[in-house]
Write a protein that holds these residues in place. Structure first.
Motif, mmCIF file in Angstrom:
data_model
loop_
_atom_site.group_PDB
_atom_site.id
_atom_site.type_symbol
_atom_site.label_atom_id
_atom_site.label_comp_id
_atom_site.label_asym_id
_atom_site.label_seq_id
_atom_site.Cartn_x
_atom_site.Cartn_y
_atom_site.Cartn_z
ATOM 1 N N VAL A 16 5.718 6.473 -6.134
ATOM 2 C CA VAL A 16 4.434 6.076 -6.724
ATOM 3 C C VAL A 16 4.245 4.564 -6.620
ATOM 4 N N ALA A 17 5.290 3.788 -6.904
ATOM 5 C CA ALA A 17 5.184 2.336 -6.827
ATOM 6 C C ALA A 17 4.881 1.879 -5.404
ATOM 7 N N GLU A 18 5.532 2.481 -4.435
ATOM 8 C CA GLU A 18 5.281 2.112 -3.042
ATOM 9 C C GLU A 18 3.845 2.439 -2.647
ATOM 10 N N ALA A 19 3.358 3.602 -3.098
ATOM 11 C CA ALA A 19 1.986 3.994 -2.759
ATOM 12 C C ALA A 19 0.969 3.071 -3.417
ATOM 13 N N ALA A 20 1.313 2.584 -4.605
ATOM 14 C CA ALA A 20 0.376 1.734 -5.358
ATOM 15 C C ALA A 20 0.569 0.246 -5.070
ATOM 16 N N ALA A 21 1.501 -0.120 -4.191
ATOM 17 C CA ALA A 21 1.807 -1.525 -3.913
ATOM 18 C C ALA A 21 0.587 -2.366 -3.553
ATOM 19 N N PRO A 22 -0.413 -1.815 -2.821
ATOM 20 C CA PRO A 22 -1.593 -2.633 -2.503
ATOM 21 C C PRO A 22 -2.350 -3.105 -3.743
ATOM 22 N N TRP A 23 -2.125 -2.484 -4.891
ATOM 23 C CA TRP A 23 -2.809 -2.883 -6.124
ATOM 24 C C TRP A 23 -2.112 -4.054 -6.814
#
Length: 246
Positions: A16-23
């Motif tokens: 989840v953190a990797e997927a949300a990294a652009p935020w």
């Protein structure tokens, strides 16, 4: 059993953190933290034991700090000396607290009596209390306490200096205080009647020296955040939240 639960939780949190990294690293870390907590909650439901969550408090901070350090975004990698000091102290803190839990862990048949007391409200309300009050709430408090750690992983900022030394000294002294306090408490209660109040050693001088050490540790972490730059002074909210909690 617990190792498997936490491996799955951290795997989900990392994804989840990797997927949300652009935020941004802070938001991504929070979302990953919440996702991992949800996995632990589901495991606690499957095991019918909220104490499955208990080690989460102490095992999550270091992996999250490392993830932040390795994902600086556009801010650049933090000073390695500062992060090295912080990571060692955070690791020692986690090992101490996790070991404390495991020494008293009696297996899945044992649940903290304070959690068990909520079962009188019925199954559904117990699950809601377990999710919101006994798991998500501590997760959010620890995440708040980690705000200075996030700050210390942001960009090169100022190189490690005297303020990092002060922060390390405070955190190390706090670790020593709570370690000695816990051992004195364990020794004092070993052969004493149930309900005995320990009044020897550090406990003769302070009602809760172990809590004092815990609070002081997070003020030490704030020192590292402040050492990274005065613009991170707002992360004092983390140490303040932990102080209010205790």
């Amino acid at each position: 059993m617990l190792a498997g639960v936490y491996a799955g939780a951290f795997g989900a949190g990392f994804a989840v953190a990797e997927a949300a990294a652009p935020w941004g690293a802070l938001a991504a870390g929070l979302l990953g933290d919440l996702a991992a907590t949800l996995v632990v909650f589901l495991a606690s439901v499957a095991c019918d034991n909220t104490s499955v969550y208990d080690p989460y408090w102490s095992v999550l901070p270091l992996p999250l700090a490392v993830w932040w350090y390795l994902n600086p975004g556009g801010e650049g990698r933090a000073d390695p000396v500062r992060f090295g000091l912080l990571a060692v102290l955070l690791g020692l803190w986690g090992v101490r607290l996790t070991a404390n839990f495991l020494r008293g862990w009696q297996g899945l048949a044992h649940e903290d009596w304070r959690y068990d007391a909520y079962r009188r409200f019925g199954a559904l309300r117990y699950r809601l209390i377990s999710l919101g009050g006994l798991q998500m709430m501590p997760t959010l408090f620890v995440f708040a306490a980690l705000l200075p750690v996030w700050a210390a992983t942001r960009g090169p900022g100022r190189p490690a200096g005297w303020l990092d030394g002060v922060a390390a000294a405070v955190a190390l002294a706090a670790l020593a205080l709570e370690t000695v306090a816990d051992e004195q408490k364990r020794h004092g209660r070993r052969d004493a009647p149930a309900g005995t109040v320990v009044q020897a050693g550090l406990w003769a001088w302070c009602r809760h020296p172990n809590y004092l050490g815990e609070v002081a540790f997070w003020w030490g972490m704030f020192g590292f955040g402040l050492a990274a730059g005065w613009r991170y002074a707002w992360t004092v909210a983390g140490a303040a939240a932990m102080t209010l909690l205790f």
